[in-house]
Design a protein around this motif. Structure first.
Motif, PDB file in Angstrom:
ATOM      1  N   LEU A  34       0.510  -1.101  -0.118  1.00 49.62           N
ATOM      2  CA  LEU A  34       0.046  -0.158   0.218  1.00 49.62           C
ATOM      3  C   LEU A  34       0.395   0.845   0.139  1.00 49.62           C
ATOM      4  N   ALA A  35       1.901   1.798   0.952  1.00 52.03           N
ATOM      5  CA  ALA A  35       2.978   1.784   0.396  1.00 52.03           C
ATOM      6  C   ALA A  35       3.829   3.054  -0.415  1.00 52.03           C
ATOM      7  N   ASN A  36       4.125   1.613  -1.211  1.00 49.82           N
ATOM      8  CA  ASN A  36       4.386   1.899  -2.352  1.00 49.82           C
ATOM      9  C   ASN A  36       3.797   2.091  -3.582  1.00 49.82           C
ATOM     10  N   ALA A  37       2.221   1.835  -3.251  1.00 49.08           N
ATOM     11  CA  ALA A  37       1.934   2.236  -4.347  1.00 49.08           C
ATOM     12  C   ALA A  37       1.554   3.858  -4.194  1.00 49.08           C
ATOM     13  N   THR A  49      10.455   5.105   5.619  1.00 52.31           N
ATOM     14  CA  THR A  49      11.175   4.217   6.994  1.00 52.31           C
ATOM     15  C   THR A  49      10.367   3.104   7.273  1.00 52.31           C
ATOM     16  N   GLY A  50       9.084   3.583   7.470  1.00 51.83           N
ATOM     17  CA  GLY A  50       7.805   2.621   7.174  1.00 51.83           C
ATOM     18  C   GLY A  50       6.870   2.567   7.555  1.00 51.83           C
ATOM     19  N   GLN A  51       5.653   1.952   7.643  1.00 53.36           N
ATOM     20  CA  GLN A  51       4.336   1.953   7.415  1.00 53.36           C
ATOM     21  C   GLN A  51       3.512   0.505   8.017  1.00 53.36           C
ATOM     22  N   SER A  52       2.214   1.158   8.375  1.00 46.58           N
ATOM     23  CA  SER A  52       2.215  -0.335   9.238  1.00 46.58           C
ATOM     24  C   SER A  52       0.096   0.074   8.966  1.00 46.58           C
ATOM     25  N   LEU A  53      -0.219  -0.941   8.518  1.00 40.78           N
ATOM     26  CA  LEU A  53      -2.653  -1.013   8.615  1.00 40.78           C
ATOM     27  C   LEU A  53      -2.939  -1.766   9.584  1.00 40.78           C
ATOM     28  N   SER A  54      -3.753  -1.519  10.210  1.00 37.96           N
ATOM     29  CA  SER A  54      -4.885  -1.543  11.298  1.00 37.96           C
ATOM     30  C   SER A  54      -6.211  -1.470   9.763  1.00 37.96           C
ATOM     31  N   GLY A  55      -7.316  -2.945   9.316  1.00 38.75           N
ATOM     32  CA  GLY A  55      -7.574  -2.644   8.357  1.00 38.75           C
ATOM     33  C   GLY A  55      -8.708  -3.864   8.630  1.00 38.75           C
ATOM     34  N   GLN A  56      -9.832  -4.641   8.207  1.00 44.55           N
ATOM     35  CA  GLN A  56     -10.702  -5.616   8.324  1.00 44.55           C
ATOM     36  C   GLN A  56     -10.055  -6.467   7.290  1.00 44.55           C
ATOM     37  N   VAL A 161       1.580   5.567   7.803  1.00 47.54           N
ATOM     38  CA  VAL A 161       2.825   6.137   6.642  1.00 47.54           C
ATOM     39  C   VAL A 161       4.041   6.854   7.322  1.00 47.54           C
ATOM     40  N   ASN A 162       5.761   6.038   7.355  1.00 46.09           N
ATOM     41  CA  ASN A 162       6.230   7.587   8.308  1.00 46.09           C
ATOM     42  C   ASN A 162       7.426   7.534   7.332  1.00 46.09           C
ATOM     43  N   PHE A 163       7.924   8.280   7.417  1.00 50.46           N
ATOM     44  CA  PHE A 163       9.200   8.604   6.603  1.00 50.46           C
ATOM     45  C   PHE A 163       9.795  10.089   6.809  1.00 50.46           C
ATOM     46  N   ASP A 164      10.939   9.949   6.205  1.00 55.04           N
ATOM     47  CA  ASP A 164      11.900  10.936   6.436  1.00 55.04           C
ATOM     48  C   ASP A 164      11.656  12.576   4.908  1.00 55.04           C
ATOM     49  N   GLY A 243       1.020  19.892   4.193  1.00 55.43           N
ATOM     50  CA  GLY A 243       0.869  19.984   4.345  1.00 55.43           C
ATOM     51  C   GLY A 243       1.864  20.556   4.625  1.00 55.43           C
ATOM     52  N   ALA A 244       3.151  21.016   5.839  1.00 59.34           N
ATOM     53  CA  ALA A 244       4.062  21.526   6.453  1.00 59.34           C
ATOM     54  C   ALA A 244       4.986  20.315   6.852  1.00 59.34           C
ATOM     55  N   VAL A 245       6.056  19.987   6.294  1.00 61.47           N
ATOM     56  CA  VAL A 245       7.035  19.121   7.245  1.00 61.47           C
ATOM     57  C   VAL A 245       7.793  19.158   8.399  1.00 61.47           C
ATOM     58  N   ASN A 246       8.550  18.076   9.078  1.00 63.30           N
ATOM     59  CA  ASN A 246      10.126  18.147  10.205  1.00 63.30           C
ATOM     60  C   ASN A 246      10.378  18.350   8.489  1.00 63.30           C
ATOM     61  N   PRO A 247      12.243  18.961   9.511  1.00 56.90           N
ATOM     62  CA  PRO A 247      13.049  18.363   8.223  1.00 56.90           C
ATOM     63  C   PRO A 247      13.235  17.055   8.521  1.00 56.90           C
ATOM     64  N   GLY A 248      13.407  16.282   9.621  1.00 57.35           N
ATOM     65  CA  GLY A 248      13.506  14.744   9.860  1.00 57.35           C
ATOM     66  C   GLY A 248      12.674  14.517   9.696  1.00 57.35           C
ATOM     67  N   SER A 249      11.993  13.430  10.719  1.00 64.01           N
ATOM     68  CA  SER A 249      11.529  12.216  10.382  1.00 64.01           C
ATOM     69  C   SER A 249       9.279  12.019  10.460  1.00 64.01           C
ATOM     70  N   ASN A 250       9.108  12.399   9.606  1.00 65.21           N
ATOM     71  CA  ASN A 250       7.149  12.303   9.755  1.00 65.21           C
ATOM     72  C   ASN A 250       6.195  11.273   9.573  1.00 65.21           C
TER      73      ASN A 250
END
Length: 311
Positions: A34-37, A49-56, A161-164, A243-250
């Motif tokens: 999902l994150a790649n798509a 840098t990471g991803q997780s899903l809580s779905g049904q 979705v976690n990202f730098d 939206g605005a993001v942080n210079p590092g992790s988001n």
């Protein structure tokens, strides 16, 4: 419509096999897929840098062994709603599923959210826990959803979705189209499903200052998929959030939920998550600023040279 009628689960049965779709959905609960798509064809300036899903997901109560899944990827060859390929999240089942009705020897199709006419006015999938009770939101999910619509929330699908962010980028943006089967008979009711996007803890899913739900004044009927209505300012269902993001992790947290019951699905298509570059000053403004600084510096130096004579 009263609560008793609302709780009556709609089967949404269609007695014909589905045709080819321009929005072609592939159900999946793989968070990496999902994150790649979501960033496919875009993704400039960000590194996931990471991803997780809580779905049904459950075996269909009506379609035999077919799975009902609340998330998936999709291709959009014909450009329905003007949105590119990406991912789809729902409080219902995103993909069509069919089964053979032995009694009438016919193929029965339960509608998903690919292309096609709006064939079912109350398309619904109710997800159940092992005791066959409605599937509630977790306490952590309720903390996100409580400020946005009434309790309780059910059939929640949440993608994190976690990202730098790379140097030179200070915002992110993505496209989406959001709709619901609640349109228009449940406007102003207690059954107001919700979609939100939390960017580093702040909900950015607002259009003209209003939240994403059927009470938004820009909801209307738009042809293209099973959805009864979409959020479409000026008749255009293609929306862009940023939206605005942080210079590092988001962190981006996409969350969609039913409110008060498990039926009348809401669905969102998401595409093209990407970074937005810092906009440099135009050359003319840069030169003006440089010239002004130079004049100021020259005048200051002249005053300093005169200061001994004034003592």
């Amino acid at each position: 419509m009263n609560t008793t009628l609302r709780v009556a689960l709609s089967a949404g049965l269609l007695l014909s096999a589905s045709g080819a779709h321009a929005i072609t959905i592939t159900a999946t609960q793989n968070a990496t897929t999902l994150a790649n798509a979501l960033v496919a064809g875009a993704g400039t300036g960000i590194v996931i840098t990471g991803q997780s899903l809580s779905g049904q997901q459950q075996t269909s109560l009506l379609a035999g062994p077919a799975l009902e899944t609340s998330s998936g990827t999709y291709a959009n060859a014909s450009g329905t709603y003007g949105i590119g390929s990406g991912i789809v999240l729902s409080t219902g089942a995103v993909q069509e599923r069919s089964f053979l009705d032995d009694t009438f020897n016919t193929i029965v199709t339960l509608s998903g959210y690919g292309d096609g006419p709006n064939r079912v006015d109350d398309n619904s999938t109710a997800y159940l826990d092992p005791s066959f009770a409605p599937k509630p939101a977790t306490p952590a999910q309720e903390l996100l959803l409580q400020p946005l619509s009434a309790l309780p929330h059910l059939d929640v699908t949440e993608l994190v979705v976690n990202f730098d962010v790379q140097s030179g980028f200070d915002r992110v943006q993505f496209n989406l189209a959001y709709g619901t089967e609640e349109y228009d008979q449940f406007i102003g009711s207690e059954f107001i499903d919700i979609f939100a996007v939390y960017l580093n803890g702040t909900n950015i899913a607002l259009v003209n200052g209003n939240k994403f739900n059927v009470d938004h004044p820009d909801f209307r009927a738009v042809t293209g998929t099973e959805l009864n209505g979409l959020l479409a300012p000026g008749g255009n269902p293609l929306l862009t959030l940023s939206g605005a993001v942080n210079p590092g992790s988001n962190e981006l947290r996409f969350i969609i939920a039913d409110t008060q019951d498990s039926i009348y699905d809401s669905t969102v298509y998401l595409s093209g998550l990407t970074g937005v570059a810092v906009v440099p000053l135009p050359p003319a403004i840069w030169l003006l600023g440089t010239a002004t600084a130079a004049l100021f510096g020259r005048g200051y130096a002249r005053r300093r040279r005169r200061s001994p004579d004034l003592a």
